[in-house]
Design a protein around this motif. Structure first.
Motif, PDB file in Angstrom:
ATOM      1  N   HIS A  94     103.017  53.266 103.523  1.00 58.10           N
ATOM      2  CA  HIS A  94     103.634  52.837 104.778  1.00 58.10           C
ATOM      3  C   HIS A  94     105.106  53.224 104.752  1.00 58.10           C
ATOM      4  O   HIS A  94     105.974  52.421 104.440  1.00 58.10           O
ATOM      5  CB  HIS A  94     103.461  51.323 104.964  1.00 58.10           C
ATOM      6  CG  HIS A  94     103.522  50.914 106.395  1.00 58.10           C
ATOM      7  ND1 HIS A  94     102.822  49.868 106.912  1.00 58.10           N
ATOM      8  CD2 HIS A  94     104.193  51.455 107.430  1.00 58.10           C
ATOM      9  CE1 HIS A  94     103.068  49.768 108.210  1.00 58.10           C
ATOM     10  NE2 HIS A  94     103.904  50.712 108.543  1.00 58.10           N
ATOM     11  N   ALA A  95     105.363  54.489 105.023  1.00 57.82           N
ATOM     12  CA  ALA A  95     106.734  55.007 105.078  1.00 57.82           C
ATOM     13  C   ALA A  95     107.166  55.026 106.543  1.00 57.82           C
ATOM     14  O   ALA A  95     106.646  54.262 107.350  1.00 57.82           O
ATOM     15  CB  ALA A  95     106.773  56.397 104.474  1.00 57.82           C
ATOM     16  N   THR A  96     108.113  55.881 106.877  1.00 58.49           N
ATOM     17  CA  THR A  96     108.550  55.993 108.275  1.00 58.49           C
ATOM     18  C   THR A  96     107.319  56.079 109.173  1.00 58.49           C
ATOM     19  O   THR A  96     107.245  55.435 110.207  1.00 58.49           O
ATOM     20  CB  THR A  96     109.423  57.251 108.459  1.00 58.49           C
ATOM     21  OG1 THR A  96     110.434  57.214 107.452  1.00 58.49           O
ATOM     22  CG2 THR A  96     110.060  57.288 109.829  1.00 58.49           C
ATOM     23  N   ARG A  97     106.386  56.921 108.749  1.00 58.61           N
ATOM     24  CA  ARG A  97     105.082  56.965 109.422  1.00 58.61           C
ATOM     25  C   ARG A  97     104.008  56.588 108.416  1.00 58.61           C
ATOM     26  O   ARG A  97     104.016  57.084 107.295  1.00 58.61           O
ATOM     27  CB  ARG A  97     104.802  58.379 109.932  1.00 58.61           C
ATOM     28  CG  ARG A  97     105.507  58.683 111.220  1.00 58.61           C
ATOM     29  CD  ARG A  97     104.881  59.880 111.914  1.00 58.61           C
ATOM     30  NE  ARG A  97     105.576  60.128 113.169  1.00 58.61           N
ATOM     31  CZ  ARG A  97     106.734  60.779 113.254  1.00 58.61           C
ATOM     32  NH1 ARG A  97     107.303  61.278 112.180  1.00 58.61           N
ATOM     33  NH2 ARG A  97     107.327  60.946 114.427  1.00 58.61           N
ATOM     34  N   LEU A  98     103.112  55.714 108.854  1.00 56.46           N
ATOM     35  CA  LEU A  98     101.991  55.340 107.990  1.00 56.46           C
ATOM     36  C   LEU A  98     101.118  56.571 107.727  1.00 56.46           C
ATOM     37  O   LEU A  98     100.796  57.329 108.629  1.00 56.46           O
ATOM     38  CB  LEU A  98     101.162  54.256 108.680  1.00 56.46           C
ATOM     39  CG  LEU A  98      99.865  53.858 107.977  1.00 56.46           C
ATOM     40  CD1 LEU A  98     100.145  53.190 106.640  1.00 56.46           C
ATOM     41  CD2 LEU A  98      99.039  52.943 108.869  1.00 56.46           C
ATOM     42  N   HIS A  99     100.759  56.787 106.455  1.00 53.99           N
ATOM     43  CA  HIS A  99      99.818  57.851 106.113  1.00 53.99           C
ATOM     44  C   HIS A  99      99.122  57.487 104.806  1.00 53.99           C
ATOM     45  O   HIS A  99      99.487  56.510 104.146  1.00 53.99           O
ATOM     46  CB  HIS A  99     100.539  59.208 105.990  1.00 53.99           C
ATOM     47  CG  HIS A  99     101.586  59.223 104.927  1.00 53.99           C
ATOM     48  ND1 HIS A  99     102.867  58.769 105.136  1.00 53.99           N
ATOM     49  CD2 HIS A  99     101.551  59.604 103.624  1.00 53.99           C
ATOM     50  CE1 HIS A  99     103.565  58.881 104.028  1.00 53.99           C
ATOM     51  NE2 HIS A  99     102.789  59.388 103.077  1.00 53.99           N
ATOM     52  N   LYS A 107     114.683  51.544 100.137  1.00 60.77           N
ATOM     53  CA  LYS A 107     115.326  52.164 101.305  1.00 60.77           C
ATOM     54  C   LYS A 107     116.314  53.234 100.863  1.00 60.77           C
ATOM     55  O   LYS A 107     116.982  53.084  99.853  1.00 60.77           O
ATOM     56  CB  LYS A 107     116.130  51.123 102.104  1.00 60.77           C
ATOM     57  CG  LYS A 107     115.407  49.860 102.449  1.00 60.77           C
ATOM     58  CD  LYS A 107     114.444  50.029 103.601  1.00 60.77           C
ATOM     59  CE  LYS A 107     113.660  48.763 103.837  1.00 60.77           C
ATOM     60  NZ  LYS A 107     112.216  48.926 103.633  1.00 60.77           N
ATOM     61  N   GLY A 108     116.415  54.251 101.634  1.00 58.26           N
ATOM     62  CA  GLY A 108     117.366  55.319 101.336  1.00 58.26           C
ATOM     63  C   GLY A 108     116.781  56.375 100.418  1.00 58.26           C
ATOM     64  O   GLY A 108     117.358  57.434 100.244  1.00 58.26           O
ATOM     65  N   ASN A 109     115.612  56.079  99.821  1.00 62.81           N
ATOM     66  CA  ASN A 109     114.973  57.060  98.948  1.00 62.81           C
ATOM     67  C   ASN A 109     113.908  57.844  99.708  1.00 62.81           C
ATOM     68  O   ASN A 109     113.385  57.384 100.725  1.00 62.81           O
ATOM     69  CB  ASN A 109     114.312  56.356  97.756  1.00 62.81           C
ATOM     70  CG  ASN A 109     115.333  55.838  96.767  1.00 62.81           C
ATOM     71  OD1 ASN A 109     115.771  56.549  95.870  1.00 62.81           O
ATOM     72  ND2 ASN A 109     115.771  54.603  96.958  1.00 62.81           N
ATOM     73  N   TYR A 110     113.586  58.995  99.167  1.00 61.06           N
ATOM     74  CA  TYR A 110     112.533  59.821  99.735  1.00 61.06           C
ATOM     75  C   TYR A 110     111.220  59.032  99.762  1.00 61.06           C
ATOM     76  O   TYR A 110     110.810  58.476  98.755  1.00 61.06           O
ATOM     77  CB  TYR A 110     112.381  61.093  98.901  1.00 61.06           C
ATOM     78  CG  TYR A 110     111.322  62.026  99.419  1.00 61.06           C
ATOM     79  CD1 TYR A 110     111.545  62.752 100.580  1.00 61.06           C
ATOM     80  CD2 TYR A 110     110.109  62.177  98.756  1.00 61.06           C
ATOM     81  CE1 TYR A 110     110.570  63.607 101.076  1.00 61.06           C
ATOM     82  CE2 TYR A 110     109.133  63.021  99.238  1.00 61.06           C
ATOM     83  CZ  TYR A 110     109.375  63.733 100.399  1.00 61.06           C
ATOM     84  OH  TYR A 110     108.413  64.564 100.878  1.00 61.06           O
ATOM     85  N   GLY A 111     110.599  58.951 100.928  1.00 57.47           N
ATOM     86  CA  GLY A 111     109.315  58.249 101.045  1.00 57.47           C
ATOM     87  C   GLY A 111     109.446  56.736 101.024  1.00 57.47           C
ATOM     88  O   GLY A 111     108.488  56.025 100.716  1.00 57.47           O
TER      89      GLY A 111
END
Ligand code: MN
Length: 202
Positions: free
Chosen positions: A36-41, A90-94
């Protein structure tokens, strides 16, 4: 196999994601991580040649052969990533919540019984990989097929017709409610932090 791209994208002073790992001999692991990042995938990973070959599947894997799920190939991940679960700060990749949605072993549909890695790499190179999954949720034959007319990294993940087919499959129906709720909560708190701070940390 190089993990350079994987390492380049991440700051290991900040994220607890793994950097290495060595597979067991004679056993090939797959894992599906709901991310569950910026976009769920859903991240679909197969151990080949000591690393996890990885695809991001926006809609999640399906047991319905009618679904051709877009799967974007991403950088190889270290073997130990198969056990990674939790929060990427937060602030990290993914950045977001990672949940191990399914895990198990897999075989190649076409396997001469000798050179697993060689055969798997050949199929990936050819854009036509056929596997048999033995997970808790995902079972049976699947194909990963590279899309020719589109972006280089775009593949399709397709269930083959066998006794494990479940029609109208939605991976979200097989995700615990607490996991869905946690992902949303963390996303919300990230938004608030961002709004409060004039200089959000990276
Ligand atoms: Mn991901």
């Amino acid at each position: 196999m190089s993990l350079a791209r994987y390492k380049q994208k991440r700051n290991f002073g900040d994220t607890t994601e793994p950097t290495a790992g060595k597979p067991e001999k004679g056993k090939h692991v797959f894992v599906v991580q709901r991310h569950h990042a910026t976009r769920l995938h859903y991240d679909f990973r197969l151990e080949v040649d000591g690393v996890l070959k990885s695809w991001a599947v926006p809609k999640g894997p399906s047991l319905d052969p009618a679904d051709k799920r877009l799967a974007m190939q991403v950088e190889d991940h270290p073997y130990d990533y198969k056990d990674f679960e939790g929060t990427i700060p937060k602030g990290n990749y993914g950045a977001g919540t990672v949940y191990i949605w399914d895990k198990g072993t897999f075989e190649l549909l076409r396997d001469d019984g000798k050179s697993f890695d060689k055969e798997a790499l050949k199929e990936i190179q050819a854009g036509d990989l056929k596997v048999v999954l033995n997970g808790k949720k995902l079972k049976g034959e699947f194909a990963l097929v590279k899309m020719k007319a589109s972006d280089d990294n775009a593949w399709l993940l397709i269930k083959h017709r066998d006794k494990y087919v479940k029609e109208k499959y939605d991976s979200e129906d097989y995700t615990p409610e607490r996991v869905k709720a946690q992902g949303l909560r963390e996303k919300e708190s990230g938004r608030k932090k961002k709004a409060q701070s004039p200089h959000p940390g990276r």
